[in-house]
Design an enzyme around this catalytic site. Structure first.
Site, PDB file in Angstrom:
ATOM      1  N   GLU A  18      -1.737 -38.028   7.864  1.00 56.85           N
ATOM      2  CA  GLU A  18      -2.087 -38.455   6.709  1.00 56.85           C
ATOM      3  C   GLU A  18      -0.950 -39.219   5.979  1.00 56.85           C
ATOM      4  O   GLU A  18       0.347 -39.265   6.239  1.00 56.85           O
ATOM      5  CB  GLU A  18      -1.933 -36.967   5.767  1.00 56.85           C
ATOM      6  CG  GLU A  18      -3.374 -36.273   5.745  1.00 56.85           C
ATOM      7  CD  GLU A  18      -4.187 -36.929   4.803  1.00 56.85           C
ATOM      8  OE1 GLU A  18      -4.292 -38.369   4.589  1.00 56.85           O
ATOM      9  OE2 GLU A  18      -5.146 -36.613   4.523  1.00 56.85           O
ATOM     10  N   ASP A  41      -0.833 -33.843  -1.581  1.00 55.76           N
ATOM     11  CA  ASP A  41      -0.683 -33.940  -3.123  1.00 55.76           C
ATOM     12  C   ASP A  41      -0.858 -32.161  -3.254  1.00 55.76           C
ATOM     13  O   ASP A  41       0.268 -31.591  -3.227  1.00 55.76           O
ATOM     14  CB  ASP A  41      -1.793 -34.729  -3.554  1.00 55.76           C
ATOM     15  CG  ASP A  41      -1.848 -34.841  -5.073  1.00 55.76           C
ATOM     16  OD1 ASP A  41      -0.729 -34.019  -5.871  1.00 55.76           O
ATOM     17  OD2 ASP A  41      -2.518 -35.983  -5.818  1.00 55.76           O
ATOM     18  N   ASP A  91      -4.447 -46.520  -2.341  1.00 54.77           N
ATOM     19  CA  ASP A  91      -5.114 -47.263  -3.299  1.00 54.77           C
ATOM     20  C   ASP A  91      -5.352 -46.702  -4.770  1.00 54.77           C
ATOM     21  O   ASP A  91      -4.866 -45.682  -5.096  1.00 54.77           O
ATOM     22  CB  ASP A  91      -6.713 -47.352  -2.870  1.00 54.77           C
ATOM     23  CG  ASP A  91      -7.380 -46.319  -2.850  1.00 54.77           C
ATOM     24  OD1 ASP A  91      -6.708 -45.013  -2.616  1.00 54.77           O
ATOM     25  OD2 ASP A  91      -8.419 -46.108  -3.626  1.00 54.77           O
TER      26      ASP A  91
HETATM   27  C1  PRP Z   1      -5.783 -38.903  -0.282  1.00 49.37           C
HETATM   28  C2  PRP Z   1      -4.831 -38.420   0.781  1.00 49.37           C
HETATM   29  C3  PRP Z   1      -5.184 -37.122   1.348  1.00 49.37           C
HETATM   30  C4  PRP Z   1      -5.511 -36.373   0.145  1.00 49.37           C
HETATM   31  C5  PRP Z   1      -4.401 -35.757  -0.467  1.00 49.37           C
HETATM   32  O1  PRP Z   1      -7.015 -39.349  -0.147  1.00 49.37           O
HETATM   33  O2  PRP Z   1      -5.133 -39.576   2.063  1.00 49.37           O
HETATM   34  O3  PRP Z   1      -6.251 -37.207   2.336  1.00 49.37           O
HETATM   35  O4  PRP Z   1      -5.867 -37.584  -0.923  1.00 49.37           O
HETATM   36  O5  PRP Z   1      -4.787 -35.009  -1.538  1.00 49.37           O
HETATM   37  P1  PRP Z   1      -4.701 -33.269  -1.624  1.00 49.37           P
HETATM   38  O6  PRP Z   1      -3.278 -32.964  -0.912  1.00 49.37           O
HETATM   39  O7  PRP Z   1      -4.631 -33.254  -3.145  1.00 49.37           O
HETATM   40  O8  PRP Z   1      -5.769 -32.830  -0.701  1.00 49.37           O
HETATM   41  P2  PRP Z   1      -8.063 -40.000  -0.752  1.00 49.37           P
HETATM   42  O9  PRP Z   1      -9.072 -38.919  -1.274  1.00 49.37           O
HETATM   43  O10 PRP Z   1      -7.443 -40.597  -1.993  1.00 49.37           O
HETATM   44  O11 PRP Z   1      -8.820 -40.983   0.114  1.00 49.37           O
HETATM   45  P3  PRP Z   1      -8.404 -42.406   0.950  1.00 49.37           P
HETATM   46  O12 PRP Z   1      -7.354 -42.026   1.895  1.00 49.37           O
HETATM   47  O13 PRP Z   1      -9.512 -42.864   1.381  1.00 49.37           O
HETATM   48  O14 PRP Z   1      -7.960 -43.341  -0.326  1.00 49.37           O
END
Ligand code: PRP
Length: 182
Positions: free
Chosen positions: A98, A102, A158
């Site tokens: 990852e 967050d 992004d």
């Molecule tokens: C982001 C990141 C994780 C997730 C983390 O992906 O890559 O997958 O959010 O957040 P969390 O700990 O609150 O679950 P995103 O949904 O922004 O997709 P992307 O990588 O395609 O931009």
């Protein structure tokens, strides 16, 4: 520096050092055992591509894409599987890669899914960690670095699908995402 970037948080050299440190730990822990690297689309791709080149065991890669419902209310904790990996992971060592943790919801759910599918081991690797935002506990086996709760972009991350190609991790100027809507 890109005009929309407030400041650079992690530069290219620092990123490569972080990736090298993570790779060395994984190489040491796996001790030559084969590894399936599951890359969570899309943000993790630059990090994952740098990481796998530094791994020394036999490596396979696969991809998964998820989206969370109600991103702004991260505590909802539901994720939607948009794309699944293509193989049976029974008995395999799996490393989930990852870009950022967050709330922890995404990794918490994916790890449980892979354990349910009876992988031999499921480990988590995350380049960036925002511990101040955590809603659910996640055991991160390989963590790059902790960052403050700021809007970060670049090196895969992004804002509205832009900036993923920046070679560093930077903080986005507030003026970009706080534009007044008429
Ligand atoms: C982001 C990141 C994780 C997730 C983390 O992906 O890559 O997958 O959010 O957040 P969390 O700990 O609150 O679950 P995103 O949904 O922004 O997709 P992307 O990588 O395609 O931009």
């Amino acid at each position: 520096m890109h005009k929309d970037v407030e400041k650079i948080l992690i530069n290219e050299t620092e990123l490569q050092e972080i990736v090298q440190n993570i790779a060395e730990k994984i190489n040491s822990d796996l001790n030559g055992e084969p590894l399936l690297v599951v890359i969570i689309l899309k943000g993790s791709t630059p990090f994952a591509m740098d990481l796998i080149k530094k791994l020394t065991m036999p490596v396979e890669i696969d991809f998964m894409q998820v989206s969370s419902y109600g991103k702004s209310t991260a505590s909802s904790g539901f994720i939607n599987l948009k794309k699944d990996i293509e193989q049976d992971i029974t008995g395999k060592n799996v490393l989930i890669v990852e870009d950022i943790i967050d709330s922890g919801n995404t990794l918490n759910k994916i790890k449980k899914l892979f354990e349910h599918r009876q992988a031999k081991s499921v480990k988590i690797c995350a380049l960036l960690d925002k511990p101040s935002r955590r809603v659910v506990d996640v055991d991160v086996d390989y963590s790059g670095t902790e960052i403050p709760d700021e809007f970060v972009i670049g090196y895969g991350l992004d804002y509205a699908e832009q900036y993923r190609n920046l070679p560093y991790v930077g903080v986005l100027k507030k003026s970009v995402y706080e534009k007044v809507v008429d």
